[in-house]
Motif scaffolding. Structure first.
Motif, mmCIF file in Angstrom:
data_model
loop_
_atom_site.group_PDB
_atom_site.id
_atom_site.type_symbol
_atom_site.label_atom_id
_atom_site.label_comp_id
_atom_site.label_asym_id
_atom_site.label_seq_id
_atom_site.Cartn_x
_atom_site.Cartn_y
_atom_site.Cartn_z
ATOM 1 N N LEU A 1 12.664 10.178 0.540
ATOM 2 C CA LEU A 1 13.367 9.676 1.584
ATOM 3 C C LEU A 1 14.830 10.919 1.581
ATOM 4 O O LEU A 1 15.130 11.472 2.638
ATOM 5 C CB LEU A 1 14.030 8.321 1.763
ATOM 6 C CG LEU A 1 14.868 7.914 3.013
ATOM 7 C CD1 LEU A 1 14.385 6.390 3.327
ATOM 8 C CD2 LEU A 1 16.185 8.254 2.810
ATOM 9 N N GLY A 2 15.455 10.708 0.611
ATOM 10 C CA GLY A 2 16.498 11.635 0.534
ATOM 11 C C GLY A 2 16.308 12.941 0.483
ATOM 12 O O GLY A 2 16.966 14.068 0.888
ATOM 13 N N SER B 1 18.237 4.521 4.212
ATOM 14 C CA SER B 1 18.534 4.735 2.669
ATOM 15 C C SER B 1 18.579 3.598 1.968
ATOM 16 O O SER B 1 19.384 2.675 2.243
ATOM 17 C CB SER B 1 19.839 5.581 2.562
ATOM 18 O OG SER B 1 20.327 5.978 1.352
ATOM 19 N N CYS B 2 17.765 3.395 0.933
ATOM 20 C CA CYS B 2 17.910 2.362 0.070
ATOM 21 C C CYS B 2 19.364 2.118 -0.781
ATOM 22 O O CYS B 2 19.340 0.872 -1.276
ATOM 23 C CB CYS B 2 16.666 2.160 -0.782
ATOM 24 S SG CYS B 2 16.882 2.940 -2.359
ATOM 25 N N GLY B 3 19.887 3.126 -0.930
ATOM 26 C CA GLY B 3 21.163 3.085 -1.571
ATOM 27 C C GLY B 3 21.167 3.077 -3.281
ATOM 28 O O GLY B 3 22.337 2.949 -3.778
ATOM 29 N N PHE B 4 20.142 3.275 -3.863
ATOM 30 C CA PHE B 4 20.087 3.464 -5.076
ATOM 31 C C PHE B 4 20.842 4.632 -5.637
ATOM 32 O O PHE B 4 21.181 4.668 -6.891
ATOM 33 C CB PHE B 4 18.314 3.399 -5.627
ATOM 34 C CG PHE B 4 17.967 3.736 -6.952
ATOM 35 C CD1 PHE B 4 18.415 2.635 -8.055
ATOM 36 C CD2 PHE B 4 17.604 4.804 -7.367
ATOM 37 C CE1 PHE B 4 18.082 3.057 -9.127
ATOM 38 C CE2 PHE B 4 17.094 5.044 -8.716
ATOM 39 C CZ PHE B 4 17.518 4.188 -9.545
ATOM 40 N N CYS B 5 20.433 5.802 -5.244
ATOM 41 C CA CYS B 5 21.016 6.806 -5.840
ATOM 42 C C CYS B 5 22.383 7.674 -4.915
ATOM 43 O O CYS B 5 22.206 7.271 -3.606
ATOM 44 C CB CYS B 5 20.140 7.978 -5.891
ATOM 45 S SG CYS B 5 19.270 8.840 -4.642
ATOM 46 N N ILE C 1 11.620 2.686 3.402
ATOM 47 C CA ILE C 1 11.711 2.865 2.170
ATOM 48 C C ILE C 1 10.504 2.362 1.498
ATOM 49 O O ILE C 1 9.782 2.761 0.611
ATOM 50 C CB ILE C 1 12.841 2.636 1.337
ATOM 51 C CG1 ILE C 1 12.960 3.570 0.024
ATOM 52 C CG2 ILE C 1 13.195 1.277 1.160
ATOM 53 C CD1 ILE C 1 12.636 5.033 0.220
ATOM 54 N N CYS D 1 21.954 10.363 -1.578
ATOM 55 C CA CYS D 1 21.367 9.836 -0.466
ATOM 56 C C CYS D 1 22.185 8.778 0.110
ATOM 57 O O CYS D 1 22.578 8.691 1.093
ATOM 58 C CB CYS D 1 19.890 9.411 -0.804
ATOM 59 S SG CYS D 1 19.178 8.639 0.616
ATOM 60 N N ARG D 2 22.750 7.730 -0.786
ATOM 61 C CA ARG D 2 23.425 6.780 -0.198
ATOM 62 C C ARG D 2 24.670 7.372 0.466
ATOM 63 O O ARG D 2 25.205 6.825 1.405
ATOM 64 C CB ARG D 2 23.901 5.753 -1.176
ATOM 65 C CG ARG D 2 24.577 4.625 -0.732
ATOM 66 C CD ARG D 2 25.108 3.494 -1.904
ATOM 67 N NE ARG D 2 25.896 4.244 -2.825
ATOM 68 C CZ ARG D 2 25.780 4.652 -4.288
ATOM 69 N NH1 ARG D 2 24.548 4.192 -4.798
ATOM 70 N NH2 ARG D 2 26.586 5.035 -4.881
ATOM 71 N N PRO E 1 12.825 2.837 -4.848
ATOM 72 C CA PRO E 1 11.834 3.739 -5.411
ATOM 73 C C PRO E 1 12.069 3.489 -7.060
ATOM 74 O O PRO E 1 13.223 3.717 -7.614
ATOM 75 C CB PRO E 1 12.158 5.092 -5.228
ATOM 76 C CG PRO E 1 12.601 4.648 -3.676
ATOM 77 C CD PRO E 1 13.349 3.320 -3.830
ATOM 78 N N SER F 1 18.705 14.104 -4.429
ATOM 79 C CA SER F 1 18.301 12.919 -4.016
ATOM 80 C C SER F 1 16.978 12.501 -4.949
ATOM 81 O O SER F 1 16.214 13.151 -5.561
ATOM 82 C CB SER F 1 17.720 12.729 -2.789
ATOM 83 O OG SER F 1 18.936 12.623 -1.760
ATOM 84 N N HIS F 2 16.730 11.169 -5.240
ATOM 85 C CA HIS F 2 15.987 10.543 -6.290
ATOM 86 C C HIS F 2 14.482 10.885 -5.593
ATOM 87 O O HIS F 2 13.472 10.964 -6.125
ATOM 88 C CB HIS F 2 16.415 9.093 -6.708
ATOM 89 C CG HIS F 2 15.495 8.287 -7.381
ATOM 90 N ND1 HIS F 2 14.773 8.744 -8.544
ATOM 91 C CD2 HIS F 2 14.629 7.100 -6.936
ATOM 92 C CE1 HIS F 2 13.983 7.717 -9.103
ATOM 93 N NE2 HIS F 2 13.948 7.064 -8.032
ATOM 94 N N CYS F 3 14.469 10.224 -4.365
ATOM 95 C CA CYS F 3 13.013 10.087 -3.947
ATOM 96 C C CYS F 3 12.607 10.903 -2.451
ATOM 97 O O CYS F 3 13.635 11.549 -2.074
ATOM 98 C CB CYS F 3 12.649 8.557 -3.641
ATOM 99 S SG CYS F 3 13.188 7.874 -2.060
HETATM 100 S S1 SF4 Z 1 16.780 8.983 -2.205
HETATM 101 FE FE1 SF4 Z 1 15.548 7.447 -2.131
HETATM 102 S S2 SF4 Z 1 16.320 6.154 -4.052
HETATM 103 FE FE2 SF4 Z 1 17.790 7.660 -3.253
HETATM 104 S S3 SF4 Z 1 18.845 6.135 -2.043
HETATM 105 FE FE3 SF4 Z 1 17.790 7.418 -0.748
HETATM 106 S S4 SF4 Z 1 15.997 6.134 -0.417
HETATM 107 FE FE4 SF4 Z 1 16.925 5.195 -2.243
#
Ligand code: SF4
Ligand code: FMN
Ligand code: SF4
Lengths: 180, 589
Positions: free
Chosen positions: B534-535, B485-489, B325, B492-493, B343, B530-532
């Motif tokens: 990646l998702g 997944s960074c786990g923020f949203c 990420i 995606c998490r 992100p 998803s927020h970014c």
């Molecule tokens: S979509 Fe982006 S911000 Fe959201 S959990 Fe996945 S990596 Fe993190």
């Protein structure tokens, strides 16, 4: 007992009955609903086993063998099965034990816990056996709809039931899905 | 053990001049102790004047840091479809009598897997204490096992094991004629910053990191933004599985990269630049530092660059620690700021609010290299190649089922088929263009073009021959995203592990049509909500598979209405034993 009313069954598995309490939050709208709806198996009626129904509302996830039997009974009898609340959808609070082995949980509760008298893991066949992990409903039966929330609001219950009664595809407004 | 520790200098000390940075401190500690002891976290918190909670959240975020000891020899096998082979990992586990993910009781060795390490043209590869061993096979594994058991320090291992020799099979605009050092800067001074940015805009250069934003515009926005400082940041995180072209640029064209960054600094009025290098490429640090030193000596960095009064600029290197990420530009900036790579909410974009809240240009390695060439050779030289909307050339990292894996530079607009012909891929059934976040292309579509307007790519081309099981490939990608997944949203998490679960079920032959429909529904939700990036791209492999290769999934499905996700009776086994029961109620059919 032939009527034209829609038959609804409800039950709580590994849940806290909070979803059922919230169901009652429909308040006076329940009266109107009862003109179209008849309850089958439910804590409201104390009927012990499901007859064929139109809609089944299931609160809570699956933590033991009995939960599985009840869920299967619902699936076999209900045309539409709805997973109600975070526990039914994801496992929720009871699934917090999934971070531990079931053995550790039983040892803590029945052997090593503070204030345990006569330590032993119960073996009475009356008691349902625990599953090794707590599971959401859709991992054991097919689920038709998910009603999210912990618990879902009375408005959300009313919305999904009204939609189904009117023959519409259920959909919740954004505000009903916004939790903070 | 102690001797082994002393025998191996800590790389961050060996490479002097790596700036003080939380990631660097933690890396040094991880190297020394093989984990980050709490006591050390507290010390770092004091020296860097950062809250302990921030230190600990950073440790838990990056996969190369651990709170429990890894082995003196820490081996991480790539699990990429091109440079990974987990069967070899299991083989080495057996040779060394160690379980995956569990450090051997004597503390000597630990073995685990990691996301693509960018060695896709070298076959199965691993990281061992920050160094790379490629071309793995049973013979090499035996050699490695012997060195480890005899506690031979890495410096004394056969150097051949560590050699990495990437083939460049096709040179184009950028690789054909190396830029003379300083020539782009001289040209930039002649043009002045306004004309320089105009030149870039006219050239049609678009970002090479994936999104394809017009570079000249990015620089212009940044230049116009008010701020106490402006920053230039190079994204060398290169985490997209199947991509390794930035590694080649960093190895053989670092001067041109730094020249591009310096030109950007001149255009923006920036004094400080950063190169954010992925942790997997740490072995390149001495080389990169060497190039930076040379440039300082040649007055290409530092004060009054090339005699240009008042133009002062320098570049620091920051090395990541295993997080895909952090290639996302705003996550990268968070990481630069010594935080978890989560992100940011955009807008505001980095061009106005970037590093430390100041206007910042973030560009890919290749973008900076191309910018340097363009400023030196002119907009038309560049624009004459490629297509209308995709000017110039693109470096491709080609790997997978072909005879000539390596680097190829093509003018944009080349067809997939042409690429396949050139790299010796005669029996491809599918090509993953742009890495897992890109597009899975069916052979009937091999006539499509590589270009922003058709098949966009950051440079990853992974080829799958007839023998490959595409479901396994897509499953690999889906596991990758769930892991990264960074786990923020929440979409995606929660969504990426659920997709992984469905795909695992289908691959294991327990899926039904219902599972496939649910998975498709979920895939669209993850993509949309998803927020970014990646998702938003994590479900692409599944959606592409279902659309273009429906039979691959269909073949695996059970023809029944439903099948549970697990064996119910087996789930009662433990409690049956604990309660000594075997009655009918103690079973589930
Ligand atoms: S979509 Fe982006 S911000 Fe959201 S959990 Fe996945 S990596 Fe993190
Ligand atoms: C999950 C994710 C990973 C990314 N990884 C990289 C990367 O490794 N390298 C890169 O240059 N850009 C990467 N990007 C794109 C960057 O966010 C950004 O668009 C790019 O660095 C801008 O540079 P460019 O305009 O020169 O392409 C990634 C984006 C996302 C969403
Ligand atoms: S979802 Fe919340 S309210 Fe409903 S059963 Fe679970 S814990 Fe109780």
């Amino acid at each position: 007992m032939m009527t034209n009313k829609v038959r609804v069954a409800t039950t709580s598995l590994a849940g806290c009955f909070g979803c059922h309490m919230s169901f009652l939050d429909m308040d006076e709208r329940l009266v109107g609903l009862l003109e179209h709806v008849e309850f089958d198996r439910s804590p409201l009626t104390d009927i012990k086993h499901c007859q064929p129904c139109d809609i089944g509302l299931v609160e809570g996830g699956l933590c033991n063998a009995e939960n599985v039997h009840v869920l299967r009974e619902f699936r076999n009898n209900c045309k539409i099965l709805i997973a109600v609340g975070a526990c039914a959808i994801n496992g929720g609070v009871p699934a917090m034990r999934n971070h531990y082995e079931v053995q550790e949980c039983l040892q803590e509760a029945y052997l090593n816990g503070v204030g345990v008298d006569n330590p032993m893991i119960p073996s009475d066949p009356e008691l349902p056996l625990l599953l090794s992990k707590v599971h959401p409903l859709h991992e054991v039966v097919r689920v038709d709809y998910y009603l999210p929330g912990c618990p879902p609001s009375g408005d959300a219950f009313y919305a999904i039931l009204s939609d189904l009664l009117a023959g519409r595809e259920p959909s919740l407004s954004k505000t009903m899905l916004h939790y903070d | 053990m102690q001797q082994l520790l002393q025998g191996e200098p800590c790389p961050d000390q060996a490479v002097n001049g790596l700036m003080p940075h939380l990631l660097h401190q933690l890396h040094a500690i991880q190297q020394q102790y093989r984990y980050i002891p709490t006591q050390q976290s507290k010390q770092v918190s004091e020296t860097l004047q950062l809250p302990l909670a921030q230190i600990e959240s950073v440790i838990d975020f990056y996969s190369f840091f651990t709170r429990t000891p890894r082995g003196q020899y820490t081996l991480l096998f790539s699990n990429c479809t091109s440079c990974g082979d987990l069967a070899l990992m299991r083989e080495l586990c057996q040779l060394l009598k160690v379980e995956q993910g569990i450090t051997r009781t004597d503390g000597l060795v630990s073995i685990d897997e990691t996301s693509c390490i960018g060695m896709c043209d070298h076959g199965a590869s691993l990281l061992i204490n920050d160094r790379v061993i490629a071309h793995l096979d049973s013979t090499r594994l035996k050699q490695i096992a012997e060195y480890i058991e005899s506690k031979t320090p890495l410096d004394q291992w056969s150097p051949e094991l560590f050699s990495i020799n990437t083939q460049i099979y096709k040179k184009g605009l950028l690789l054909e004629q190396p830029l003379e050092q300083g020539s782009a800067l001289t040209a930039a001074f002649k043009l002045g910053s306004d004309a320089l940015i105009q030149t870039l805009k006219q050239s049609g250069l678009r970002g090479r990191g994936g999104a394809g934003f017009t570079t000249g515009m990015k620089w212009e926005f940044c230049r116009q933004a008010q701020g106490a400082q402006h920053y230039v940041v190079c994204n060398a995180d290169e985490g997209e599985p199947g991509t390794f072209k930035d590694r080649i640029l960093l190895t053989d064209h670092a001067h041109e990269l730094f020249e591009g960054m310096t030109v950007a600094a001149y255009a923006l009025g920036a004094q400080q630049g950063y190169l954010y290098l992925r942790g997997e490429y740490r072995y390149l640090v001495p080389h990169i530092q060497q190039v930076l030193t040379e440039r300082r000596q040649q007055q290409l960095l530092g004060q009054n660059i090339l005699g240009q009064q008042g133009f002062t600029f320098d570049i620091e290197l920051v090395v990541g620690a295993g997080a895909y990420i952090c290639g996302e530009e705003s996550a990268l900036l968070e990481s630069l700021e010594q935080k978890r790579g989560v992100p940011r909410i955009r807008p505001p974009f980095p061009v106005t609010h970037g590093y430390l809240g100041q206007p910042t240009v973030v560009n890919n390695v290749e973008t900076f290299v191309a910018a340097a060439h363009i400023v030196s050779k002119g907009a038309n030289w560049f624009k004459a190649h490629g297509t209308e909307q995709s000017a110039g050339s693109k470096l491709l990292s080609i790997s997978g089922d072909c005879t000539k894996a390596g680097i190829y530079e093509y003018a944009f607009g080349v067809t997939v088929q042409q690429v396949l012909d050139d790299c010796g891929a005669s029996d491809a059934q599918a090509v993953q263009v742009g890495g897992p976040s890109g597009t899975l292309v069916h052979r009937k579509d091999f006539g499509r073009q590589l270009a922003f307007e058709d098949l966009a790519t950051g440079g990853s081309i992974m080829i799958y021959g007839q023998q490959r099981d595409l479901l396994k490939v897509v499953r690999n990608f889906t596991h990758f995203f769930a892991h990264e997944s960074c786990g923020f949203c929440t979409p995606c998490r929660v969504g990426t592990p659920l997709l992984r679960k469905y795909l695992d079920k289908i691959e294991a032959g327990h899926g039904t049509a219902y599972d496939r429909e649910e998975m498709a529904r979920l895939a669209k939700l993850v993509k949309k909500r998803s927020h970014c990036g990646l998702g938003q791209t994590a479900a692409n492999p599944i959606l592409d598979l279902l659309e273009h290769f429906p039979h691959v999934c269909e073949q695996r499905l059970l023809h029944q209405e439903y099948e549970p996700f697990f064996n119910l009776d087996a789930a009662l086994e433990t409690t049956r034993q604990l309660s000594h029961r075997d009655d009918a109620e103690a079973h589930l059919a």
